[in-house]
Design an enzyme around this catalytic site. Structure first.
Site, mmCIF file in Angstrom:
data_model
loop_
_atom_site.group_PDB
_atom_site.id
_atom_site.type_symbol
_atom_site.label_atom_id
_atom_site.label_comp_id
_atom_site.label_asym_id
_atom_site.label_seq_id
_atom_site.Cartn_x
_atom_site.Cartn_y
_atom_site.Cartn_z
ATOM 1 N N SER A 72 0.888 -1.242 -0.025
ATOM 2 C CA SER A 72 -0.009 0.062 0.265
ATOM 3 C C SER A 72 0.854 1.229 -0.214
ATOM 4 O O SER A 72 0.306 2.375 0.158
ATOM 5 C CB SER A 72 -0.805 0.143 1.330
ATOM 6 N N SER A 100 -15.726 24.574 -27.301
ATOM 7 C CA SER A 100 -15.786 23.491 -28.102
ATOM 8 C C SER A 100 -14.750 23.498 -29.147
ATOM 9 O O SER A 100 -14.341 24.607 -29.665
ATOM 10 C CB SER A 100 -17.192 23.166 -28.542
ATOM 11 N N LYS A 158 -19.737 28.014 -29.094
ATOM 12 C CA LYS A 158 -19.998 27.231 -27.379
ATOM 13 C C LYS A 158 -19.216 27.858 -26.375
ATOM 14 O O LYS A 158 -18.018 28.085 -26.366
ATOM 15 C CB LYS A 158 -19.689 25.777 -27.883
ATOM 16 N N GLU A 178 -20.692 20.904 -14.535
ATOM 17 C CA GLU A 178 -21.031 19.518 -15.167
ATOM 18 C C GLU A 178 -20.121 18.422 -14.332
ATOM 19 O O GLU A 178 -20.556 17.411 -14.029
ATOM 20 C CB GLU A 178 -20.875 19.400 -16.615
ATOM 21 N N GLN A 206 -6.968 -2.513 4.582
ATOM 22 C CA GLN A 206 -6.007 -1.520 3.603
ATOM 23 C C GLN A 206 -6.871 -0.921 2.434
ATOM 24 O O GLN A 206 -6.299 0.172 1.996
ATOM 25 C CB GLN A 206 -5.036 -2.652 3.090
#
Ligand code: ARG
Length: 473
Positions: free
Chosen positions: A29, A283, A289, A296, A328
């Site tokens: 980990s 866009s 746009k 969002e 873990q």
């Protein structure tokens, strides 16, 4: 067989063959729990000081441990610490480095302790800091929200039910609804923090320890309110993390609803607001746009926060006492949730200041949806007509106005009376004063009680909020 003790795993003495690389990677980990390095060091120092105070280790050992940990902390802060997969997790990496730096004292640090109570302590310390940061950010968001609400305490907009125009409200009143939601969110985080803020250390692996430890001392040193009072519970439960994720999911749900409204209001079909350019993107194909990407994404990221909550609940539900390696898996969802909530709040605190309100558009939307129909019904009721009859009479008035292509205030008294003629007792209750209640301003001003949308009430709600947030107006 791995016989060189310096490269061996901390627990490899019992084993006859090393784990495969795949298993090593699968079980390690360190590359995500090294986020808790500072908490791990703080916990270890408090533990070592307690051990020395209780005469379990020598004062010299403590001095070595403190010196080594100071060096390690510097290495981590400067990005020089070499995190090693072979050493599995943050705890063993730091302990190994400590031993390399200070020798036997490093090996004595783990006396009366286990990674099981150590990791539970680290997570709680980490989460406590995250909660404090989140609480501060909720406050910042709320302060900015309230400022915008105050500017628009009297700005009329349509209130919706079923996304149909229902009754006039003010934009300030609408925003203050989100103050209330986030106020409850802050309460939930504050409440969860109390249960986070308890010390597991001393539980050792699961049963406690035979050394004469002083848990109260460690708790105080680390700023914990109290100790976890059952060792099995202390090392095994992650309910505090689940609670945090639940509070986060609710907060994100609230911010997601606000996001959805901002997106809707910003659509040219609605046109109630504009968002500052810094929260929008264009866009690559459509030059015209301006997309509300930030709200969002907030709406989208709510999904992963909800997912993390379900992940942790599922992680917990099948585990027998006490510690299991399953735990873990608590860290990545927890870290991701805190990161998402913190970033979202930071962005939202700024985003609300960039809301440009198009009051004329909001106002003209109100003239199209018969928003004062309830006011007309209430007017007739106040003149003695039973509410159900008033409802019926006004429904006819709305149909009449619709047929004439106008809103209610545009009908003459004579037209209103004629339309309502079929409802007994309605027409004769109409008077010239009816037009006062049919206006948006009249409708707003009449909702003059705590929680109502009258501008004076919105201003009172704002000053109550400022008092709660301890802001001088
Ligand atoms: N890395 C482990 C975790 O996150 C630390 C505790 C490991 N304890 C053990 N007995 N294997 O849960």
């Amino acid at each position: 067989m791995n016989s060189d003790p310096s490269s061996a795993k901390a627990w490899s003495g019992r084993f006859s063959e090393p784990v495969s690389d795949l298993v090593k990677r699968y079980t390690a980990s360190v590359f995500f729990d090294n986020r808790m390095a500072m908490q791990d060091i703080r916990g270890s120092l408090a533990h070592a000081r307690m051990l020395a105070r209780q005469g379990i280790i020598a004062a010299m050992d403590l001095a070595d441990i403190e010196r080594g940990m100071a060096q390690i902390q510097g290495e981590i802060e400067r990005g020089e610490f070499a995190w090693n997969l072979d050493d599995e997790d943050v705890h063993l990496n730091i302990e190994k480095r400590l031993t390399a730096l200070v020798g036997d004292a490093g090996k004595r640090l783990h006396t009366g302790r286990s990674r099981n109570d150590q990791v539970a302590t680290d997570i709680r310390l980490w989460l406590r800091d995250a909660i404090d940061q989140i609480l501060a950010l909720i406050g910042e968001f709320q302060r900015n929200l309230i400022d915008v609400a105050e500017q628009h305490a009297a700005t009329p907009m349509p209130g919706f039910t079923h996304l149909q125009v229902a009754q006039p409200v003010t934009f300030g009143h609408h925003l203050m609804a989100y103050y209330e939601m986030t106020r409850r969110d802050a309460e939930r985080f504050t409440d969860a923090r109390r249960r986070v803020n308890r010390l597991p250390l001393g539980a050792a692996a699961l049963a406690g320890t035979s050394f004469p430890i002083d848990r109260q001392f460690v708790a105080e040193a680390l700023g914990f309110e109290a100790v976890c009072e059952n060792s099995l519970d202390a090392v095994s439960d992650r309910d505090f993390a689940i609670e945090f994720c639940a509070a986060s999911a609710l907060l994100m749900t609230h911010l997601s609803r606000l996001s959805e409204e901002l997106i809707l209001w910003m659509s040219p079909r609605v046109g109630f607001i504009d968002l500052a350019d810094r929260f929008c993107t264009g866009s690559s194909i459509m030059p015209q746009k301006k997309n509300p990407d930030v709200p969002e994404l907030v709406r989208g990221k709510t999904g992963r926060v909800n997912g993390s909550l379900v992940a942790l609940l599922t992680l917990m539900k099948g585990q027998p006492l006490a510690y299991n390696k399953d735990n873990q898996e608590d860290k990545e969802p927890l870290f991701d949730t805190a990161d998402t909530v913190i970033d979202t709040l930071r962005i939202f605190a700024d985003l609300v200041t960039g809301i440009q309100v198009k009051a004329e558009v909001m106002g003209s939307a109100l003239n199209q949806g018969f928003a004062t129909a309830t006011d007309l019904a209430d007017y007739l009721v106040k003149k003695g007509l039973p509410f159900r009859d008033a409802h019926e009479a006004v429904a006819l008035a709305v149909r009449g106005a619709e047929a004439r292509g106008c809103d209610l205030p545009a009908l003459t008294l004579g037209e209103l009376a004629e339309i309502m003629a079929s409802v007994r007792g309605a027409a004769e209750r109409l008077d010239g004063d009816v037009f006062q209640v049919l206006t948006v301003t009249g409708s707003l001003a009449s909702r003059d009680h705590i929680g109502g949308t009258a501008p004076s009430q919105v201003r009172q709600a704002i000053s109550r909020a400022r008092k709660e947030l301890k802001i001088s107006a």
